[in-house]
Design an enzyme around this catalytic site. Sequence first.
Site, PDB file in Angstrom:
ATOM      1  N   ASP A  88       1.975   4.480   6.423  1.00 50.67           N
ATOM      2  CA  ASP A  88       1.614   4.896   5.069  1.00 50.67           C
ATOM      3  C   ASP A  88       1.395   6.412   5.049  1.00 50.67           C
ATOM      4  O   ASP A  88       0.707   6.965   5.919  1.00 50.67           O
ATOM      5  CB  ASP A  88       0.315   4.154   4.684  1.00 50.67           C
ATOM      6  CG  ASP A  88      -0.020   4.250   3.209  1.00 50.67           C
ATOM      7  OD1 ASP A  88       0.905   4.409   2.391  1.00 50.67           O
ATOM      8  OD2 ASP A  88      -1.217   4.127   2.876  1.00 50.67           O
ATOM      9  N   GLY A 185      -8.453   6.020  -4.052  1.00 49.92           N
ATOM     10  CA  GLY A 185      -9.909   6.023  -3.985  1.00 49.92           C
ATOM     11  C   GLY A 185     -10.582   5.136  -5.021  1.00 49.92           C
ATOM     12  O   GLY A 185      -9.931   4.379  -5.745  1.00 49.92           O
ATOM     13  N   ALA A 216      -3.418   1.529  -6.010  1.00 48.69           N
ATOM     14  CA  ALA A 216      -3.338   0.308  -6.821  1.00 48.69           C
ATOM     15  C   ALA A 216      -4.562  -0.590  -6.713  1.00 48.69           C
ATOM     16  O   ALA A 216      -4.564  -1.704  -7.231  1.00 48.69           O
ATOM     17  CB  ALA A 216      -2.075  -0.472  -6.450  1.00 48.69           C
ATOM     18  N   ASN A 257       0.009  -1.025  -2.978  1.00 49.88           N
ATOM     19  CA  ASN A 257      -0.794  -0.513  -1.860  1.00 49.88           C
ATOM     20  C   ASN A 257      -2.290  -0.657  -2.137  1.00 49.88           C
ATOM     21  O   ASN A 257      -2.787  -0.157  -3.153  1.00 49.88           O
ATOM     22  CB  ASN A 257      -0.488   0.965  -1.649  1.00 49.88           C
ATOM     23  CG  ASN A 257       0.859   1.201  -1.000  1.00 49.88           C
ATOM     24  OD1 ASN A 257       1.692   0.304  -0.927  1.00 49.88           O
ATOM     25  ND2 ASN A 257       1.073   2.414  -0.523  1.00 49.88           N
ATOM     26  N   THR A 260      -8.716   0.855  -0.785  1.00 55.81           N
ATOM     27  CA  THR A 260     -10.082   0.998  -1.293  1.00 55.81           C
ATOM     28  C   THR A 260     -10.798  -0.343  -1.496  1.00 55.81           C
ATOM     29  O   THR A 260     -11.969  -0.490  -1.121  1.00 55.81           O
ATOM     30  CB  THR A 260     -10.050   1.785  -2.618  1.00 55.81           C
ATOM     31  OG1 THR A 260      -9.554   3.103  -2.336  1.00 55.81           O
ATOM     32  CG2 THR A 260     -11.422   1.890  -3.252  1.00 55.81           C
TER      33      THR A 260
END
Length: 311
Positions: A88, A185, A216, A257, A260
């Site tokens: 990533d 975040g 996302a 993705n 968080t």
Amino acid sequence: MYASTKDILEKANREGYAVGAFNFNNMEFLEAIIEAAEAEKAPVIVATSEGAMKYLGNGNPFRGAKLAYAMVKLLADSVSVPVALHLDHGKHMEFILYALSAGYSSVMIDLSAEPFEKNLEGTKKVVELAHPLGISVEAELGKLAGIEDNVSSRESVLVDPDEAKIFVEKTGVDFLAPAIGTSHGAFKFKGEAKLDYERLKKVKEYTKLPLVLHGASMVPQEKVELANKYGAEIKGAKGVPADALKKAIELGINKVNVDTDLRITFTAEIRKVLSEKKSEIDPRKILGPGRDALVEVIRDRIKFLGSSGKA
Ligand code: PGH
Ligand code: CA
Ligand code: ZN
């Protein structure tokens, strides 16, 4: 089984659903992700950032890449669902090379902060290195908006669909992450969450590639409250709303993705255990509940993305 990211995402693109790409830094996260995918009979992508490679290798990123691969390969081959390992936000050529030589299924080359031409040239080079190895490549166009960005600066950093068409044709990249208004975040939007669906629609129409949504995470409010109840200070944390994520998937997002949400879930649970069981000193009894909580959240997300039963 250990799988190709390209196979996973091309099927998702043909059939119109999204696959979760979950970040991990340690064994607990990885086991939770793979257990959740197996329980949902879903394909899944697990991802390390450059920072995760460093962390896993305790300062030596190539060792971290090899450890990531070894763990993923062993766990993937112990389940029936396809599991792919992805780099990533690869920003440095050495990390791309660590991933390629460690056996990753795919790499992201993120030169989105560079001018268009530089992004194009750099991405093309990575494609030329990766494709002969059977490894697929993701690139990003536009910059992810920060929470403080105002509308006019936002406009200038979102993906340009015409550029996306040229970029894809000239680089031969396999997947594209178009910036459409999300950010990384726990604090994604100051006011109302706004994604640029028109741009997304055009990028899909012009490129027809599997598309990736970064930033996302949905930031579930019950997890934020749990964390805050046990001492965290993340008041006002806000993610991508459910209807916005649904719509983005309908318009062509195939890789979602998520980092968080897993961080909040895991640390909230650990805060709870530490505060309720003050005599507990066994790390397994502290981290284990975190791993269990992750499995639940990841299963819910996989269902939401539409990839349950798609293995
Ligand atoms: C992400 C994760 N990783 O590449 O884009 O984003 O911060 O929303 O989990 P979140
Ligand atoms: Ca970017
Ligand atoms: Zn990202």
